[in-house]
Scaffold this motif. Structure first.
Motif, PDB file in Angstrom:
ATOM      1  N   ILE A 168       0.849  -1.204   0.000  1.00 22.34           N
ATOM      2  CA  ILE A 168       0.000   0.000   0.000  1.00 22.34           C
ATOM      3  C   ILE A 168       0.882   1.251   0.000  1.00 22.34           C
ATOM      4  CG2 ILE A 168      -1.812  -1.215   1.299  1.00 22.34           C
ATOM      5  CD1 ILE A 168      -1.092   0.669   3.684  1.00 22.34           C
ATOM      6  N   PRO A 169       0.373   2.353  -0.530  1.00 18.36           N
ATOM      7  CA  PRO A 169       1.169   3.594  -0.538  1.00 18.36           C
ATOM      8  C   PRO A 169       1.265   4.198   0.853  1.00 18.36           C
ATOM      9  CG  PRO A 169      -1.035   4.022  -1.373  1.00 18.36           C
ATOM     10  CD  PRO A 169      -0.943   2.538  -1.170  1.00 18.36           C
ATOM     11  N   ARG A 170       2.303   4.975   1.044  1.00 18.49           N
ATOM     12  CA  ARG A 170       2.411   5.750   2.282  1.00 18.49           C
ATOM     13  C   ARG A 170       1.683   7.084   2.092  1.00 18.49           C
ATOM     14  NH1 ARG A 170       7.531   2.907   2.720  1.00 18.49           N
ATOM     15  NH2 ARG A 170       7.710   2.038   4.833  1.00 18.49           N
ATOM     16  N   ASN A 171       1.301   7.667   3.202  1.00 19.74           N
ATOM     17  CA  ASN A 171       0.602   8.954   3.146  1.00 19.74           C
ATOM     18  C   ASN A 171       1.614  10.099   3.029  1.00 19.74           C
ATOM     19  OD1 ASN A 171      -1.663  10.680   3.196  1.00 19.74           O
ATOM     20  ND2 ASN A 171      -1.393  11.028   5.387  1.00 19.74           N
ATOM     21  N   GLY A 176       0.359  17.408  -4.584  1.00 18.55           N
ATOM     22  CA  GLY A 176      -0.978  16.848  -4.697  1.00 18.55           C
ATOM     23  C   GLY A 176      -1.027  15.415  -5.176  1.00 18.55           C
ATOM     24  N   LYS A 177       0.128  14.765  -5.296  1.00 19.34           N
ATOM     25  CA  LYS A 177       0.193  13.378  -5.760  1.00 19.34           C
ATOM     26  C   LYS A 177       0.849  12.488  -4.709  1.00 19.34           C
ATOM     27  CE  LYS A 177      -1.546  14.041  -9.907  1.00 19.34           C
ATOM     28  NZ  LYS A 177      -2.826  13.418 -10.316  1.00 19.34           N
ATOM     29  N   VAL A 178       0.442  11.218  -4.694  1.00 22.02           N
ATOM     30  CA  VAL A 178       1.026  10.245  -3.781  1.00 22.02           C
ATOM     31  C   VAL A 178       2.103   9.468  -4.532  1.00 22.02           C
ATOM     32  CG1 VAL A 178       0.579   8.221  -2.333  1.00 22.02           C
ATOM     33  CG2 VAL A 178      -1.149  10.026  -2.530  1.00 22.02           C
ATOM     34  N   PRO A 179       3.348   9.478  -4.049  1.00 18.65           N
ATOM     35  CA  PRO A 179       4.417   8.738  -4.734  1.00 18.65           C
ATOM     36  C   PRO A 179       4.123   7.236  -4.805  1.00 18.65           C
ATOM     37  CG  PRO A 179       5.327  10.288  -3.157  1.00 18.65           C
ATOM     38  CD  PRO A 179       3.856  10.249  -2.914  1.00 18.65           C
ATOM     39  N   ARG A 180       4.467   6.627  -5.951  1.00 16.96           N
ATOM     40  CA  ARG A 180       4.264   5.188  -6.166  1.00 16.96           C
ATOM     41  C   ARG A 180       5.562   4.418  -5.894  1.00 16.96           C
ATOM     42  NH1 ARG A 180       0.007   8.227  -7.246  1.00 16.96           N
ATOM     43  NH2 ARG A 180      -1.504   7.450  -8.771  1.00 16.96           N
ATOM     44  N   ASN A 181       5.436   3.107  -5.763  1.00 19.56           N
ATOM     45  CA  ASN A 181       6.636   2.266  -5.635  1.00 19.56           C
ATOM     46  C   ASN A 181       6.773   1.352  -6.854  1.00 19.56           C
ATOM     47  OD1 ASN A 181       4.812   0.143  -5.221  1.00 19.56           O
ATOM     48  ND2 ASN A 181       5.061   0.166  -2.990  1.00 19.56           N
ATOM     49  N   ASP A 182       6.384   1.906  -8.021  1.00 18.65           N
ATOM     50  CA  ASP A 182       6.357   1.094  -9.237  1.00 18.65           C
ATOM     51  C   ASP A 182       7.712   0.899  -9.902  1.00 18.65           C
ATOM     52  OD1 ASP A 182       6.606   3.714  -9.970  1.00 18.65           O
ATOM     53  OD2 ASP A 182       4.903   3.754 -11.346  1.00 18.65           O
ATOM     54  N   THR A 183       8.765   1.409  -9.253  1.00 23.18           N
ATOM     55  CA  THR A 183      10.117   1.115  -9.752  1.00 23.18           C
ATOM     56  C   THR A 183      10.882   0.250  -8.749  1.00 23.18           C
ATOM     57  OG1 THR A 183      11.008   3.149  -8.778  1.00 23.18           O
ATOM     58  CG2 THR A 183      10.219   3.269 -11.066  1.00 23.18           C
ATOM     59  N   ALA A 208      -3.470   4.681  -4.270  1.00 24.36           N
ATOM     60  CA  ALA A 208      -2.971   6.041  -4.412  1.00 24.36           C
ATOM     61  C   ALA A 208      -3.936   6.886  -5.246  1.00 24.36           C
ATOM     62  CB  ALA A 208      -1.586   6.031  -5.058  1.00 24.36           C
ATOM     63  N   LEU A 209      -4.500   6.296  -6.287  1.00 28.29           N
ATOM     64  CA  LEU A 209      -5.482   7.006  -7.103  1.00 28.29           C
ATOM     65  C   LEU A 209      -6.706   7.408  -6.287  1.00 28.29           C
ATOM     66  CD1 LEU A 209      -5.353   4.888 -10.401  1.00 28.29           C
ATOM     67  CD2 LEU A 209      -4.615   7.269 -10.133  1.00 28.29           C
ATOM     68  N   GLU A 210      -7.166   6.492  -5.422  1.00 31.41           N
ATOM     69  CA  GLU A 210      -8.319   6.784  -4.561  1.00 31.41           C
ATOM     70  C   GLU A 210      -7.983   7.894  -3.564  1.00 31.41           C
ATOM     71  OE1 GLU A 210     -11.396   5.574  -4.983  1.00 31.41           O
ATOM     72  OE2 GLU A 210     -10.536   4.588  -6.748  1.00 31.41           O
ATOM     73  N   MET A 211      -6.759   7.857  -3.044  1.00 37.18           N
ATOM     74  CA  MET A 211      -6.336   8.893  -2.099  1.00 37.18           C
ATOM     75  C   MET A 211      -6.286  10.257  -2.792  1.00 37.18           C
ATOM     76  SD  MET A 211      -3.336   6.660  -0.210  1.00 37.18           S
ATOM     77  CE  MET A 211      -2.568   8.032   0.647  1.00 37.18           C
ATOM     78  N   GLU A 212      -5.813  10.272  -4.011  1.00 37.48           N
ATOM     79  CA  GLU A 212      -5.716  11.531  -4.751  1.00 37.48           C
ATOM     80  C   GLU A 212      -7.098  12.097  -5.085  1.00 37.48           C
ATOM     81  OE1 GLU A 212      -1.373  10.466  -6.719  1.00 37.48           O
ATOM     82  OE2 GLU A 212      -3.193  10.284  -7.943  1.00 37.48           O
ATOM     83  N   LYS A 213      -8.074  11.229  -5.288  1.00 38.69           N
ATOM     84  CA  LYS A 213      -9.450  11.696  -5.507  1.00 38.69           C
ATOM     85  C   LYS A 213      -9.979  12.393  -4.257  1.00 38.69           C
ATOM     86  CE  LYS A 213     -10.814   7.974  -8.708  1.00 38.69           C
ATOM     87  NZ  LYS A 213     -11.657   6.752  -8.822  1.00 38.69           N
ATOM     88  N   LEU A 214      -9.615  11.855  -3.100  1.00 36.94           N
ATOM     89  CA  LEU A 214     -10.075  12.422  -1.831  1.00 36.94           C
ATOM     90  C   LEU A 214      -9.322  13.707  -1.486  1.00 36.94           C
ATOM     91  CD1 LEU A 214     -10.215   9.061   0.137  1.00 36.94           C
ATOM     92  CD2 LEU A 214     -12.198  10.504  -0.348  1.00 36.94           C
ATOM     93  N   GLY A 215      -8.040  13.755  -1.824  1.00 37.04           N
ATOM     94  CA  GLY A 215      -7.216  14.911  -1.509  1.00 37.04           C
ATOM     95  C   GLY A 215      -6.486  14.750  -0.189  1.00 37.04           C
ATOM     96  N   GLU A 216      -5.311  15.375  -0.098  1.00 38.59           N
ATOM     97  CA  GLU A 216      -4.460  15.209   1.087  1.00 38.59           C
ATOM     98  C   GLU A 216      -5.164  15.610   2.377  1.00 38.59           C
ATOM     99  OE1 GLU A 216      -0.059  16.588   2.759  1.00 38.59           O
ATOM    100  OE2 GLU A 216      -0.743  17.260   0.781  1.00 38.59           O
TER     101      GLU A 216
END
Length: 492
Positions: A168-171, A176-183, A208-216
């Motif tokens: 899962i992503p960290r907060n 305005g974006k949540v960093p991914r661990n896709d690398t 992370a996409l769901e979190m970004e929809k909600l906003g920080e």
């Protein structure tokens, strides 16, 4: 009749045998991972939960079982070294499912005296031989991908169905974006899933996409607490689980046949603490008259407690009762709730004129018939009578009551704060003793703190008048209440 006994015995044995087969044939969903899958003992300690604690609420548990075997602090390596994977593997049977999520702890040191849980980055076959400082054992350390693949292969050999999730992503937020661990771990988890031809859920990106929809602003404090950017609250854990379920629904994995169409998600309930009193406790919408109930949540673990401030400015025990304010509180009470009751500042008012808020002095059964401004009549009782009523009725609802004496005013005589020990404080204590509930002499405890600070410093606590505190004074009073409750041995 005796001739039927063997037949009946056979029938019962047959039914029991088939029932056992049915129970054993019910597939189990096992979750393995770290604290983001199961935090602590899975009891919400500190308000933190893992998604493995809620995944079962999305599944038809009449047809599938759920077992959360994740353990906080583990990596893909230490989960296996500690024998935790072996315990799951020994239980696996054909048709079971294994949800796998590691990565948060794999980035730690490979060899140290604290945790020694790191793995080699990537999915290769590189190894590192170590004499483990922590375990005192010789060990060959492998890559993250090697450990994940080992779990997958061993599960498949038992006929189980593995599903790999990226961590899962960290907060953490950047522009305005949540960093991914896709690398890193997200990528490597996907690569192993592709290699072993098992279902992969990109939990990291999808959540992370769901979190970004909600906003920080909406995420922090609700789905994650400010104090912790890694571990989710109950709502955050449900969000993680919902993402996994959504991806399962869209996959070809057979687990989707057990997903409920309309799951009813039940979040763990917080303890409710009701505050009942006057303006010295209430939220008065006045920065120069801040009740201590406003600042009280600052001194509570709000991950476990919900403070409901029902205090109202200008009220006495009498008017709080007569206006239906107590009835409103009482109707909301549930067993195990807490009720903090504090009155006295307004009870000394006129009984039969002006604001019609005075109560009779003492704690006896005396009454006085009063004609109100609208022509109606009211039977007025003593201060103690109203206090006893509130306490008794709260207890009848199964609530835990704490009575407090009123806050001291900024009134001094010979460098001593004026007390109310012979009136409302005394009657409050007597009501608490009569009903067998907790009592805190807040008047005395705060007065002693004022005297230790001195007149000049205390004067700043009262920007409006001698009764109402500003924010800093409210903080001191609230902290004193919290400290006093702790001394009672009460766990809010």
């Amino acid at each position: 009749m005796n001739s039927l006994k063997p037949l009946l015995t056979f029938c019962w044995a047959f039914l029991f045998f088939n029932f056992s087969i049915a129970q054993n044939s019910k597939p189990t969903v096992f979750t393995v991972g770290d604290s983001t899958v199961k935090n602590g003992k899975g009891d919400g300690s500190g308000g933190l939960w893992g998604w493995g604690d809620f995944i079962g609420q999305f599944l038809d548990t009449t047809k599938v079982s759920v077992e959360n075997h994740a353990l906080g602090g583990t990596s893909s390596r230490t989960f296996q070294d500690k024998g935790l994977w072996t315990a799951v593997l020994n239980k696996l049977k054909k048709g079971d499912y294994v949800l796998i999520q590691f990565g948060h702890n794999d980035d730690g040191p490979i060899n140290d005296s604290l945790r020694a849980r790191g793995t080699i980055k990537g999915i290769g076959n590189e190894t590192q031989e170590i004499d483990n400082i922590l375990t005192k054992k010789h060990e060959i350390v492998h890559s993250y991908g090697w450990y994940i693949e080992k779990i997958v292969r061993e599960a498949k050999l038992k006929g189980a169905i593995p599903i790999i999730c990226s961590p899962i992503p960290r907060n953490d937020w950047k522009n305005g974006k949540v960093p991914r661990n896709d690398t890193s771990y997200g990528l490597w988890a996907k690569q192993i899933a592709n290699k072993e031809k098992v279902t992969f859920i990109d939990l990291n990106n999808k959540m992370a996409l769901e979190m970004e929809k909600l906003g920080e602003t909406n995420v922090t404090g609700t789905y994650f607490y400010k104090k912790d950017h890694t571990h989710t609250s109950a709502k955050g854990a449900v969000l993680s689980a919902s993402v996994i379920i959504s991806e399962v629904r869209e996959s070809k994995n057979s687990l989707k046949k057990y997903v409920l169409k309309d799951p009813k998600i039940v979040l763990p309930s917080k303890k409710k603490v009701f505050l009942v009193g006057d303006s010295t406790m209430a939220n008065n919408k006045d920065e120069n008259a801040v009740g201590w109930g406003v600042t009280f949540p600052m001194f509570c673990d709000t991950t476990k407690i919900e403070v409901i401030n029902k205090a109202r400015g200008g009220r006495s025990t009498r008017t709080f009762d007569h206006e239906g304010l107590w009835e409103e509180v009482k109707n909301q009470l549930q067993p195990g709730n807490f009720v903090l009751i504090q009155f006295g500042h307004n009870d000394a008012g006129a009984v039969d004129k002006e604001k019609f808020r005075g109560s009779l002095k003492g704690n006896g059964d005396e009454i006085q018939e009063v004609k109100l401004s609208d022509g109606s009549k009211e039977t007025v009782h003593t201060f103690g009578w109203y206090m006893n009523k509130f306490i008794r009725e709260a207890k009848e609802k199964g609530a835990i009551v704490i009575v407090l004496s009123q806050t001291p005013r900024n009134e001094w005589t010979n460098d001593k704060v004026e007390r109310r020990t012979d009136t409302y404080g005394k009657w409050s204590k007597e009501a608490a003793e009569k009903e067998g509930v907790f009592y805190i002499d807040l008047n005395e405890i705060v007065a002693l703190k004022y005297e230790a600070l001195g007149k000049e410093k205390v004067k700043a606590f009262f920007p409006k008048d001698h009764t109402h505190t500003g924010f800093e004074g409210a903080k001191l009073n609230a902290q004193t209440v919290a400290e006093s409750i702790k001394k009672l041995g009460v766990q809010l």
